[in-house]
Design a protein around this motif. Structure first.
Motif, short mmCIF file in Angstrom:
data_model
loop_
_atom_site.label_atom_id
_atom_site.label_comp_id
_atom_site.label_asym_id
_atom_site.label_seq_id
_atom_site.Cartn_x
_atom_site.Cartn_y
_atom_site.Cartn_z
N UNK C 25 0.81 -1.21 0.00
CA UNK C 25 0.00 0.00 0.00
C UNK C 25 0.85 1.27 0.00
N UNK C 31 6.65 0.86 -10.60
CA UNK C 31 7.59 0.14 -11.47
C UNK C 31 8.02 1.06 -12.61
N UNK C 41 -1.45 -1.57 -24.14
CA UNK C 41 -2.69 -1.07 -23.57
C UNK C 41 -3.52 -0.33 -24.61
N UNK C 45 -7.26 -1.33 -25.83
CA UNK C 45 -8.36 -0.36 -25.81
C UNK C 45 -8.99 -0.22 -27.17
N UNK C 80 -6.18 -10.69 -18.96
CA UNK C 80 -6.39 -9.25 -18.81
C UNK C 80 -7.00 -8.64 -20.07
N UNK C 208 2.05 -8.00 -13.80
CA UNK C 208 2.19 -6.85 -12.91
C UNK C 208 1.91 -5.54 -13.64
N UNK C 209 2.34 -5.46 -14.89
CA UNK C 209 2.16 -4.22 -15.64
C UNK C 209 0.73 -4.07 -16.18
N UNK C 210 -0.01 -5.16 -16.20
CA UNK C 210 -1.40 -5.05 -16.63
C UNK C 210 -2.33 -5.24 -15.44
N UNK C 211 -1.79 -5.03 -14.27
CA UNK C 211 -2.59 -5.07 -13.04
C UNK C 211 -3.38 -6.35 -12.86
N UNK C 217 2.45 -8.38 -8.69
CA UNK C 217 3.32 -7.27 -8.31
C UNK C 217 4.30 -7.71 -7.22
N UNK D 75 2.73 0.46 -14.32
CA UNK D 75 1.57 0.02 -13.57
C UNK D 75 1.44 0.89 -12.33
N UNK D 76 0.25 0.96 -11.86
CA UNK D 76 0.08 1.73 -10.65
C UNK D 76 0.69 0.99 -9.48
N UNK D 80 -3.21 -0.20 -4.92
CA UNK D 80 -3.91 1.07 -4.75
C UNK D 80 -4.07 1.71 -6.12
N UNK D 152 -9.61 -2.72 -14.77
CA UNK D 152 -8.19 -2.82 -14.47
C UNK D 152 -7.64 -1.44 -14.12
N UNK D 153 -6.75 -1.42 -13.18
CA UNK D 153 -6.26 -0.15 -12.68
C UNK D 153 -5.66 0.72 -13.74
N UNK D 154 -4.88 0.10 -14.64
CA UNK D 154 -4.24 0.91 -15.66
C UNK D 154 -5.27 1.54 -16.58
N UNK D 155 -6.37 0.83 -16.75
CA UNK D 155 -7.41 1.36 -17.60
C UNK D 155 -8.10 2.50 -16.89
N UNK D 158 -6.65 5.84 -17.09
CA UNK D 158 -6.77 6.53 -18.37
C UNK D 158 -8.12 7.22 -18.52
#
Lengths: 239, 206, 247, 529
Positions: C25, C31, C41, C45, C80, C208-211, C217, D75-76, D80, D152-155, D158
């Motif tokens: 947290x 990253x 991404x 989209x 994802x 990790x990069x696509x949550x 992570x 990534x976030x 969080x 998803x957080x990254x989305x 945006x």
């Protein structure tokens, strides 16, 4: 004129080779046709070999033996195999697919375990161990004792470069960084400096690997063109 | 909570079988149990090829039925069924399956590899259209040096490259980075594999 | 102390567990940027919006091969992508050369459709084995690209030289391509032939990069910790003989 | 004759079209209004937001939009969202996996749809036919409930309110013909392209412009290109790539083929050959084979696929000839389906007249299905591993193999492989059982990757011969000519032309690129493979 199977095979192989090589000059329908032929033949062959070499001896023969009252496997083992196979076959339909999850999970578990074991035992530890040879101390001592100081220093320099390349390559991939709000996250100075250096070494390593693939493809091209040339000579009756 | 609710059997099978195989690699004495599990996995993988065959058939049967490039799909299905039947019936080392393998599959596949010689040369030549950053530039220069020293060019060796510069670049400078790359990939493998083994990743469906 | 495989695996496991709970947290933790993921991404989209089709190529072999972990990373990506794009006009399609991986891809997609409450829109052929050998798998994917039914390709999984057939054809058709492979030769040719390459171990960072969740992570952070342990080990292993020799 | 190029829609498989049709029918039946305007009751929130975003103009972002576009490359932070404070956590589930991501994700976003699921009934036990009635069954997310519901957080990062570049007044200028597209997927979409780039995109670029763009252009124009690409795909597919690019592909292919063909046709064998003393790894293999006693069992892991056969054959043949001259007893095994057949092919092509081969004095153990798993099994217990032959023969019953109980009972193990991975698999999995290490004859591409294993501690790979180059070195060590010599001149001419073509082609590409940067390029696709 009687055409033997070998001669027809030679012609077929030569024509297919020509068609595929022509793709280098552009896509065309005959190439696509050959592509689909290839997908079909290779799939049929691979599946048949798997059935013949694995499914028959591991499953079919033991079942037949069991039916003939000459069991070659104990019943529990045979039962597990049959159960797993039935589960996997359940994947054929979306309605029953979930019944097959334990079968695919077995594959995933075993695959993951082998990957973990192989990575730790086969790569990480031996590669760390191999770092011990980075400095060729035998050569160093020999050079030093013989008064070849420049050569001795070169040995040390080589070792430093080797270790630095490994370390900086590893550092290049360090993912953790500090968030800076709207700006890009930042890694600490040491990591960033090493990573900058690592970029060069990685590029060189990738170039070495790429050249390997290029040379492999070149070898294949030489072999194919040699084959075409020999086939043509044969057809023309050249010695 | 949910993995226990939804995938208790599947997750348990993955964790137990994976854990057993991993333990057997590290602790002596579990060889027999491991080999038993491995044989099950091998059987499943082989059977999977039949499911793959069914999938290919279904995709192209649909195309054939709907006249979507039917000639291509037709030849694929025919080739697949004939090869499968003949190889299964006669055995892979029999004359006809060997003929199909040696005169159709091998020439096409080797030729596809040969085509890569041209397409990768083109890709390398065109790489700078996509990227011109530091790493790409280093890559280009190193590649050129390595190629110059990988053998005689047009019949003539350039000793400075073959004996001095290229071994330094491809053997010495690349060696350390390759070790780093290998370790890095192995690290990724280790952690990703462990995620599956503890049930955090469940690629086998829920 | 002799550092063995058990120690290494035990340490990795402990780090994975601890980092799943500790420090996640912390708002300052992030990253580094990887451009390939940014482009990916965008492609995801856009596949939702413009009806273009994204092809996720999961690789030539997977589950029982030495690179099963990369196949799992590819499945994470598929998961994802499916979460986002399953409902689009042209849902993402997964291709592979490994039937076992095909089954897992189908499961992944099926569950994504269930999550989105559109299970009736799922079709098993969204996960395909385009061939059963490496080159025939690549040939099948190549044929799809040449047919023009695919507008972007993400090659995440075990790919070797056959991947050049896919990536160079992507270039021919103007389709966006991204590639990452644990096979280093494959990585090198993807570097030269794709729009956005994933280098080295970056392929494992996909989740990790696509949550995909904290475990992904945490595992990346564990990877970072282990990285420095290994760097230290390399320095010690290399330095000790040097010190002994000099002293 | 089937069409070569087709509209992507046209090329959709029938099953997908049927699916689409069904989807549309259902959407039409249940949602008379456009989804973005009405908001479908079944549509997850995140998807509505994406749709909404592309339909809503925003006037407030320029510089901030640029920053935000960069920001999404990361990534976030775990657990969080940057945009939202941590919310009230949902009630802790009774049982939770230590790796479940439920905590952070549940904190971030409440499920968009209810997840009423049976609390304890295992899914496996569920009626499969009933699965559609269960709303949330994740594939392998750590927390199915949360993943099923959250964006998803990254989305999320945006979303319009967080500065993602939205449609603004520039968009119209960027879009083809400066007007809204009447039909097609681009009808109401927009993009963010800096004004500086607009000139280059003033008229609709060709489908293949992508590869001609600079890194800067690519970064900023990625979205628009994707959109245009899809919009114009069918039109572009009907057109050949631009002439310069097509020419480059054709010239490179033609010159390379001619360069390789010339020495083959002329029968030239004059190219310089490499000096063996520079390749000690080949020398070690030679030395180990040279001291083998007659009849020594040698295991050849023939891990070869047809694609690599042509290139590996010279090196493999050179080493195998040495083994046969030493009267070694060859035993073949493979974890590739095609390995055994390729081994037979090589024996038939190169050694048909050798007594040991013509009399069948070798053993082909066949194919080991199961990849690394099978390999592991074989390495730890060769006899126990499944080695079925169609005839159900026991291959281990043959006299020369009677003494083989473990892998280390073989006098030498040689991996003949097309790639580094299979050799690595043998090295890694056999690290413990084979303390003496093994040898390899491989493709050229495996060479650089296997070098670290030559120097690892303990030594896992003792000797290596790779590619045509390795074959020539080994042939020189033996003082015999073989396939390597036969191919060497063509290989040398091919290598020279490759180096030259990459250099000149690279310069030409840069020239094209420079031109494209000066004036808007009509296209830049490639040709050929």
């Amino acid at each position: 004129m009687v055409l033997d199977l070998d001669f027809i095979g030679l012609l077929v192989a030569a024509v297919l080779t020509l068609v595929v090589l022509s793709y280098a000059l552009g896509d065309h329908p005959i190439f696509r046709f050959v592509l689909y032929l290839f997908i079909g033949v290779s799939a049929g062959y691979a599946a048949a070999v798997a059935v013949q070499d694995v499914v028959f001896p591991q499953l079919v023969y033991p079942i037949l033996d069991e039916l003939n009252a000459a069991p070659s496997l104990d019943l529990a083992e045979l039962g597990v195999r049959v159960l797993l196979v039935v589960m996997l076959l359940a994947k054929l339909s979306p309605r029953t697919a979930r019944l097959g999850n334990p079968a695919t999970s077995l594959l995933a578990g075993v695959g993951a375990a082998l990957a973990v074991g192989g990575a730790a035992q086969g790569t990480i530890l031996p590669q760390i161990g191999s770092a011990a040879g980075s400095f060729d101390m035998a050569s160093f001592n020999l050079a030093w004792q013989g008064g070849y100081y420049l050569e001795a220093i070169e040995v040390i320099f080589n070792g430093i470069v080797l270790v630095l390349a490994t370390v900086s390559t590893l550092a290049y991939f360090h993912f953790g960084a500090v968030s800076r709000g709207k700006q890009e996250p930042l890694r600490n100075l040491l990591v960033d400096s090493l990573a900058w250096l690592g970029g060069f070494f990685i590029a060189i390593a990738l170039a070495a690997l790429f050249s390997g693939v290029l040379l492999a493809a070149l070898g294949a091209l030489v072999e194919r063109l040699d084959f075409l040339q020999r086939t043509l000579s044969l057809l023309l009756g050249a010695p | 909570m949910n993995w226990r609710v939804h995938t208790p059997v599947a997750a348990a099978v993955a964790i137990v079988s994976g854990g057993l195989v991993l333990a057997s690699l590290l602790i002596p004495g579990l060889d027999e149990a491991r080999n038993r599990v491995l044989n099950w996995a091998i059987l499943l993988a082989a059977l999977g090829l039949l499911l793959g065959l069914a999938n290919l058939f279904r995709v192209h049967w649909e195309k054939l039925r709907n006249r979507q490039n039917p000639a291509y799909s037709g030849v694929l299905i025919a080739a697949m069924l004939v090869t499968f039947a003949v190889t299964l019936w006669e055995g892979s080392r029999a004359e006809l399956p060997s003929w199909i393998f040696n005169n159709i599959q091998v020439p096409i596949e080797t030729s596809l590899m040969a085509v890569l010689a041209a397409s990768l040369t083109l890709a390398a030549a065109r790489m700078f259209q996509k990227r011109s950053d530091r790493i790409s530039l280093t890559f280009g220069i190193a590649l050129f040096i390595i190629l110059l020293g990988s053998g005689p060019l047009f019949g003539m060796e350039i000793p400075f490259f073959t004996r001095t510069l290229t071994p330094i670049v491809s053997g010495f400078l690349a060696a350390g980075a390759l070790r780093g790359l290998l370790i890095g990939v192995a690290l990724g493998t280790l952690l990703t594999g462990l995620r599956v083994l503890v049930g955090a990743d469940r690629p086998y469906g829920g | 102390m002799n550092f063995s495989a058990e120690h290494l695996i035990g340490l990795a496991l402990a780090l994975l567990i601890i980092l799943s709970f500790v420090g996640r947290d912390n708002p300052r933790r992030a990253f580094r940027s990887i451009k390939a993921f940014k482009e990916l991404r965008r492609s995801i989209e856009l596949s939702v919006e413009d009806g273009s089709q994204l092809q996720i190529s999961l690789g030539r072999d997977g589950v029982l091969g030495p690179h099963s972990a990369a196949a799992f990373a590819g499945l994470t990506l598929l998961n994802q992508v499916a979460n986002t794009a399953a409902d689009s006009d042209q849902p993402p399609i997964a291709t592979t050369g490994d039937p076992a991986l095909m089954l897992m891809a189908q499961d992944t997609l099926r569950h994504a459709y269930q999550r989105l409450e559109i299970p009736e829109h799922y079709h098993p052929l969204l996960g395909q084995a385009t061939g059963l050998t490496p080159f025939s798998y690549a040939s099948g994917s190549l044929a799809q690209l040449l047919d023009g039914s695919v507008s972007a390709s993400a090659l995440v999984g075990h790919h070797a030289e056959e991947a050049a057939l896919i990536s160079t054809a992507s270039g021919t058709r103007g389709a966006f391509s991204l590639g990452g492979s644990p096979d280093l030769s494959g990585q090198a040719l993807l570097f030269a032939s794709t729009d956005e390459p994933l280098l080295g171990e970056e392929v494992y960072a996909t989740g990790a990069y696509l949550d995909a969740g904290p475990a992904h992570q945490a595992s990346l952070r564990a990877q970072d910790v282990l990285r420095w342990v290994i760097i230290l080990a390399v320095l010690i292993t290399a330095g000790l003989p040097l010190l002994e020799g000099l002293l | 004759m089937p069409q070569t190029y087709r509209d992507p829609e046209e090329n959709l498989p029938e099953w997908l079209r049927a699916l689409r049709k069904r989807q549309e029918e259902e959407a039409a039946a249940s949602q008379p209004e456009p989804p973005a305007e009405e908001g479908r009751t079944e549509e997850p929130g995140w998807l509505s937001e994406i749709r909404q975003r592309y339909r809503t103009s925003s006037l407030e972002q320029d510089a901030e939009a640029e920053t935000a576009a960069l920001e999404d490359t990361q990534p976030r932070p775990p657990g969080r969202t940057e945009s939202e404070p941590i919310q009230e956590p949902l009630p802790e589930p009774e049982e939770i996996s230590p790796f479940s991501d439920s905590e952070p994700v549940l904190e971030e976003a409440a499920p968009a749809f209810p997840t009423e699921e049976p609390a304890s009934q295992p899914a496996f036990a569920d009626d499969p036919g009933d699965e559609t009635s269960h709303p949330v069954v994740p594939a392998f997310s750590e927390d199915p409930e949360a993943l099923g519901a959250e964006m998803p957080g990254w989305l999320e990062s945006l979303r319009p309110d967080e500065g993602f570049p939205l449609e603004d007044e520039r968009s119209e200028a960027m879009l083809p013909e400066s007007g809204p597209l009447p039909t097609g997927p681009l009808a109401d979409l927009s993009d963010a392209l800096p004004a500086s780039e607009i000139g280059q995109m003033g008229k609709p670029p060709e489908f293949s412009t992508r590869l001609e763009a600079t890194a800067s252009q690519r970064q900023h124009a990625a979205v628009l290109k994707e959109l245009l690409q899809t919009e114009q795909q069918s039109a572009a597919e009907g057109q050949p790539p631009p002439l310069p690019a097509r020419m480059l592909g054709m010239i490179i292919s033609a010159l390379l083929f001619l360069a390789v063909l010339f020495p083959l046709l002329s029968g030239s064998q004059s190219a310089d050959r490499p000096e063996p003393s520079f390749f000690p790894e080949a020398g070690r293999l030679f030395n180990n084979i040279d001291v083998l006693p007659a009849g020594a069992p040698v295991l050849l892991a023939f891990e070869l696929q047809p694609a690599r056969y042509g290139e590996v054959a010279p090196a493999a043949a050179a080493v195998m000839r040495h083994l046969l001259d030493r009267q070694a007893r060859l035993v073949f095994i493979s974890t590739e389906e095609t390995g055994p057949a390729l081994a037979e092919r090589l024996l038939a092509e190169q050694f048909a007249n050798t007594p040991a081969i013509s009399t069948g004095s070798y053993t082909n153990l066949g194919y080991l299905s199961g990849g690394v798993a099978a390999l592991r099994s074989f390495i730890s217990d060769p006899r126990g591993a499944v080695l079925g032959t169609p005839e159900r023969e026991d291959p281990w019953a043959a006299a020369p193999l009677e003494g083989i109980q473990h892998l280390r009972d073989f006098a030498l193990i040689l991996v003949v492989s097309g790639d580094a991975d299979t050799t690595r698999a043998w090295v890694e999995q056999g690290a413990i059982e084979l303390p003496g290490g093994l040898f390899a004859a491989t493709s050229a591409q495996a060479g650089p990757l296997l070098r670290p294993y030559l120097h690892s501690d303990p030594v896992t790979l003792r000797g290596l011969v790779s590619g045509v180059h390795g074959a020539v070195v080994y042939e020189r060590l033996r003082g015999q000519d073989g396939l390597g010599r036969q191919y060497w001149d063509a290989y040398s001419y091919g290598l020279g032309s490759m180096a030259l073509l990459i250099l000149l082609g690279g310069l030409y590409s840069r020239l094209l690129q420079a031109q494209a940067e000066v004036k808007p390029a009509p296209g830049g696709g490639s040709h050929g493979p």
